[in-house]
Design an enzyme around this catalytic site. Structure first.
Site, short mmCIF file in Angstrom:
data_model
loop_
_atom_site.label_atom_id
_atom_site.label_comp_id
_atom_site.label_asym_id
_atom_site.label_seq_id
_atom_site.Cartn_x
_atom_site.Cartn_y
_atom_site.Cartn_z
N ASN A 7 0.88 -1.17 0.00
CA ASN A 7 0.00 0.00 0.00
C ASN A 7 0.92 1.22 0.00
OD1 ASN A 7 -1.81 2.04 0.46
ND2 ASN A 7 -2.76 1.11 2.25
N ARG A 90 -2.55 -2.15 -3.46
CA ARG A 90 -3.77 -1.38 -3.25
C ARG A 90 -3.69 -0.17 -4.18
NH1 ARG A 90 -5.11 3.10 1.11
NH2 ARG A 90 -7.30 3.36 0.58
N HIS A 179 -13.23 2.37 0.01
CA HIS A 179 -13.22 1.27 1.01
C HIS A 179 -13.81 -0.01 0.41
CE1 HIS A 179 -13.56 4.52 4.38
NE2 HIS A 179 -12.29 4.17 4.25
N LEU A 208 -16.39 2.22 9.85
CA LEU A 208 -16.27 3.45 10.63
C LEU A 208 -14.86 3.53 11.21
CD1 LEU A 208 -19.66 3.16 12.58
CD2 LEU A 208 -19.28 4.06 10.27
N GLY A 209 -14.09 4.46 10.67
CA GLY A 209 -12.72 4.64 11.17
C GLY A 209 -12.40 6.12 11.15
N ASN A 210 -11.16 6.42 10.86
CA ASN A 210 -10.82 7.82 10.68
C ASN A 210 -11.56 8.37 9.47
OD1 ASN A 210 -9.49 9.93 11.64
ND2 ASN A 210 -7.45 9.09 11.28
N GLY A 211 -11.55 7.57 8.40
CA GLY A 211 -12.45 7.79 7.27
C GLY A 211 -13.57 6.79 7.41
N ARG A 240 -12.86 15.04 8.26
CA ARG A 240 -13.58 15.42 7.03
C ARG A 240 -15.04 15.76 7.33
NH1 ARG A 240 -11.89 10.14 3.68
NH2 ARG A 240 -10.21 9.81 5.15
N ASP A 282 -9.97 11.76 17.23
CA ASP A 282 -9.88 10.38 17.69
C ASP A 282 -11.09 10.04 18.58
OD1 ASP A 282 -9.17 8.04 19.29
OD2 ASP A 282 -7.20 8.27 18.36
N PHE A 283 -11.80 9.00 18.17
CA PHE A 283 -13.04 8.66 18.89
C PHE A 283 -12.81 8.23 20.33
CE2 PHE A 283 -16.70 8.89 16.03
CZ PHE A 283 -16.06 9.19 14.84
N GLU A 333 -15.17 -1.55 15.00
CA GLU A 333 -14.75 -2.78 15.69
C GLU A 333 -14.56 -2.57 17.18
OE1 GLU A 333 -11.17 -4.19 13.68
OE2 GLU A 333 -12.14 -3.86 11.76
N GLU A 383 -8.18 -5.72 4.96
CA GLU A 383 -8.00 -5.35 3.56
C GLU A 383 -6.78 -6.04 2.95
OE1 GLU A 383 -8.78 -1.28 5.02
OE2 GLU A 383 -9.49 -0.89 3.00
P1 AMP Z 1 -9.08 3.43 11.40
O1 AMP Z 1 -9.07 4.61 10.47
O2 AMP Z 1 -9.94 2.32 10.90
O3 AMP Z 1 -7.71 2.98 11.80
O4 AMP Z 1 -9.80 3.93 12.76
C1 AMP Z 1 -9.25 4.94 13.58
C2 AMP Z 1 -10.26 5.29 14.65
O5 AMP Z 1 -10.57 4.11 15.41
C3 AMP Z 1 -9.79 6.33 15.67
O6 AMP Z 1 -10.75 7.36 15.78
C4 AMP Z 1 -9.74 5.58 16.98
O7 AMP Z 1 -10.24 6.36 18.03
C5 AMP Z 1 -10.65 4.42 16.78
N1 AMP Z 1 -10.13 3.29 17.57
C6 AMP Z 1 -9.07 2.52 17.28
N2 AMP Z 1 -8.85 1.62 18.27
C7 AMP Z 1 -9.77 1.86 19.23
C8 AMP Z 1 -10.08 1.28 20.50
N3 AMP Z 1 -9.38 0.29 21.00
N4 AMP Z 1 -11.13 1.78 21.19
C9 AMP Z 1 -11.87 2.78 20.68
N5 AMP Z 1 -11.62 3.38 19.49
C10 AMP Z 1 -10.60 2.93 18.77
#
Ligand code: AMP
Length: 396
Positions: A7, A90, A179, A208-211, A240, A282-283, A333, A383
């Site tokens: 990637n 990728r 995605h 559901l992630g950063n994107g 975003r 960051d969530f 997740e 992925e």
């Molecule tokens: P990704 O783009 O798929 O890597 O997702 C990143 C997001 O996942 C960030 O906002 C993190 O806060 C959230 N995240 C990753 N690991 C955890 C965790 N163990 N508990 C809660 N949120 C998480």
């Protein structure tokens, strides 16, 4: 079959060496600051993860260093290069040219170049990685796996924008979605968890992630998704904006004295969860902030969960039903709070969450109660494995 998955970004290169038969990750790592100074983080199997500074003036040097690491007698994963049977890349944008993964040849490289104006930051970087691998491993077949390909099954009514049709004809302005590798992988896993042939399923995948993007997968095919011409569309994300009234662009440009690039910078990097909370994208921080009574964190979390739930409802309408919802990626997740907030908004669909199961994270799991009309799962995405599987299928 041992497959190297690459990637490649403009100054970085992530890699995994995967045994596609056993699904084991034999080694993985990341080259960073390519063209600046250079550093490589490498880990073989469950071995120690080590970062070292290493001058990488270009991507050829990075690929060369990756090969040295993979074949190293101490930290390597193969005896020599001949054990690596294929490389899977990728590639972010395949435009309308690619509806599935392909073996790379000169024509494919030209076609990826032709659609590069749709992803000017990503496709050129992906091509640099492809060329570097082709140069250093000329006899190893290479495969391109596109983020957009899975969504090429969307019907016209889902991908045509309410714009003059010539923009679609002349410039390819339409919804593409992203995605795709994740949505494809997760929907297949979800059908397996439902114990049903995928052709008979209606699944909404919430990546559901950063994107973040949401996808309606009917009979194994993407029929609608939230991201659009670019990955800026859909739900509000880490930084975003997601969908906004398009007229906000002009309004903001005037109020803040910004040009187009300035407005786009705000929408891409200063909006979403970061923009609303004023604290973090960051969530984990938002969840903590909300629990501690921070109002802006609460608003950010509520906006996100509400928008995700609205799209799930919309996609239930798009598919005329829904059997299962799958949560995947960093937030999907791991974040029980967001999953609960989304599902609460969807009780009209007969969804009830098993609160105990929802406390789990990061493993394939049914998290709805036995009487829930729609099943809800956590399905970790993979992925790299999906890229390795596509690569194996094409090379074989
Ligand atoms: P990704 O783009 O798929 O890597 O997702 C990143 C997001 O996942 C960030 O906002 C993190 O806060 C959230 N995240 C990753 N690991 C955890 C965790 N163990 N508990 C809660 N949120 C998480």
């Amino acid at each position: 079959m041992k497959i190297l998955v690459i990637n490649c970004g403009s100054s970085s290169l992530k890699y995994q060496l995967i045994d596609s038969d056993t699904e084991a990750v034999l080694a993985k790592g990341l080259c960073e600051r390519i063209g600046i100074d250079g550093a490589i983080t490498h880990q073989a199997g469950a071995g120690e993860k080590k970062t070292e500074q290493y001058a990488m003036p270009d991507h050829d040097a990075a690929v060369k260093r990756v090969i040295e690491k993979l074949t190293d007698s101490e930290v390597g994963a193969v005896k020599d290069l001949s054990e690596i049977e294929a490389v899977g890349h990728r590639v972010v944008h395949g435009g309308e040219k690619f509806a599935s993964s392909v073996l790379i040849d000169d024509q494919v490289i030209s076609a990826i170049e032709e659609v590069s104006d749709l992803a000017p930051l990503h496709n050129p970087a992906n091509l640099i990685g492809i060329r570097a691998c082709a140069k250093l491993m000329p006899s190893v077949p290479q495969v391109a796996v596109f983020d957009t390909a899975f969504h090429q099954t969307m019907p016209e009514r889902a991908y045509i924008y309410g714009l003059p049709y010539e923009y679609y004809e002349n410039y390819g302005v339409r919804r593409y979605g992203f995605h795709g590798t994740s949505h494809s992988y997760v929907s297949k896993r979800t059908a397996a968890l439902l114990n049903k042939p995928i052709e008979d399923t209606k699944i909404v995948v919430c990546h559901l992630g950063n994107g973040s993007s949401i996808c309606a997968v009917k009979g194994g095919k993407s029929v609608d998704t939230t991201m659009g011409l670019t990955p800026l569309a859909g739900v509000a994300m880490g930084t975003r904006s997601g969908d906004i009234d398009p007229a906000i662009c002009e309004f903001l440009a005037q109020k803040e004295n910004l040009d187009i690039a300035g407005v786009m910078n705000v929408l891409n990097k200063k909006s979403g969860m970061l923009g609303i909370s004023g604290i973090s994208s960051d969530f984990r921080d938002l969840d903590k902030g909300m629990a501690e009574g921070n109002d802006r964190c609460r608003i950010a979390m509520e906006v996100f969960a509400y928008q995700v739930a609205k799209y799930v409802g919309a996609y239930a309408a798009a598919m005329n039903g829904v059997d299962a919802i799958a949560f995947t990626a960093g937030v999907g997740e791991n974040q029980g709070t967001i999953r609960r907030m989304v599902c609460e908004q969807l009780s009209f669909l007969g969804i009830t969450l098993d609160e105990e199961a929802n406390k789990q994270r990061g493993e394939e799991l049914l998290i709805s109660t036995p009487d829930s009309k729609v099943k809800v799962f956590i399905v970790p995405t993979n992925e790299e494995l999906a890229i390795a599987q596509d690569t194996q299928a094409l090379v074989k």
